[in-house]
Scaffold this active site. Structure first.
Site, short mmCIF file in Angstrom:
data_model
loop_
_atom_site.label_atom_id
_atom_site.label_comp_id
_atom_site.label_asym_id
_atom_site.label_seq_id
_atom_site.Cartn_x
_atom_site.Cartn_y
_atom_site.Cartn_z
N TYR A 133 -4.33 26.54 18.49
CA TYR A 133 -3.59 26.53 19.76
C TYR A 133 -4.20 27.56 20.68
CZ TYR A 133 -0.90 30.82 18.80
OH TYR A 133 -0.52 32.12 18.57
N CYS A 134 -3.95 27.41 21.97
CA CYS A 134 -4.42 28.37 22.97
C CYS A 134 -3.28 28.55 23.98
CB CYS A 134 -5.72 27.90 23.63
SG CYS A 134 -5.61 26.31 24.45
N LEU A 135 -3.58 28.59 25.25
CA LEU A 135 -2.52 28.71 26.25
C LEU A 135 -1.99 27.34 26.65
CD1 LEU A 135 -0.84 30.61 28.04
CD2 LEU A 135 -2.60 30.37 29.79
N TYR A 155 0.62 27.64 23.46
CA TYR A 155 1.53 28.76 23.62
C TYR A 155 2.54 28.55 24.75
CZ TYR A 155 3.22 33.56 23.56
OH TYR A 155 4.02 34.67 23.47
#
Length: 184
Positions: free
Chosen positions: A143-145, A172
């Site tokens: 996952y990232c932003l 996120y």
């Protein structure tokens, strides 16, 4: 009049009446090229116009990319609630972003500054990130932003031999949104 250049032959003169015909051939060539790029059984394409003969040959190999599992908030919530050694949450944001907040239990392997991290030796990985390099059998859930870097990181991990991969595309932002809604 227009000049048409080819690396094989000298410049040829194209009359306006021929432009429409050439454009149609170019569109056909483009469409057929796309088909050959998608189908490894079509190794070569040749299209001939009244002026020139064009050919295209594929100079790359087709990778067998196994699809990653798509994760939603509820799936990630279950991973956080019941951690397992067989699944690892991987936050691919930069360390400053990770420090501002992350999903509980996640590790930070920044994609932008360390794109080849999962190709490092176990010793180099441990030295760079402060934890043991995941085994190839471990499912990595990226996952990232907002889902862009996590998708790229997940695809790159595949090329390093990690067949069990997941992508939390909501990432996120989705996590924070759901967590804040639960608190309200």
């Amino acid at each position: 009049m227009f000049a048409f250049r080819s690396s094989v032959a000298r410049a040829a003169v194209v009359r306006p009446a021929t432009i429409l015909k050439s454009a149609a051939i170019a569109r056909s060539f483009s469409a057929v090229s796309k088909v050959s790029a998608l189908n490894p059984n079509v190794p070569r394409i040749a299209v001939t116009s009244g002026l020139k003969s064009f050919s295209s040959q594929r100079f790359y190999s087709v990778l067998n990319h196994a699809e990653a599992k798509a994760y939603k908030y509820e799936d990630i919530k279950n991973i956080v609630a019941a951690p397992s050694e067989s699944t690892l949450l991987v936050d691919v944001r930069e360390p400053a972003e990770f420090a501002e907040g992350h999903i509980p239990g996640a590790v930070n392997v920044p994609f932008k500054s360390s794109p080849g991290a999962f190709g490092l030796s176990a010793e180099e990985f441990q030295e760079s990130f402060g934890f043991a390099k995941p085994e190839k059998e471990t499912e990595l859930v990226f996952y990232c932003l907002g889902g862009v870097r996590s998708t790229a990181a997940e695809e790159l991990a595949d090329s390093f031999g990690y067949a069990k991969r997941g992508n939390y595309a909501g990432s996120y932002e989705d996590w924070v949104s759901h967590e804040n809604a639960a608190k309200a």
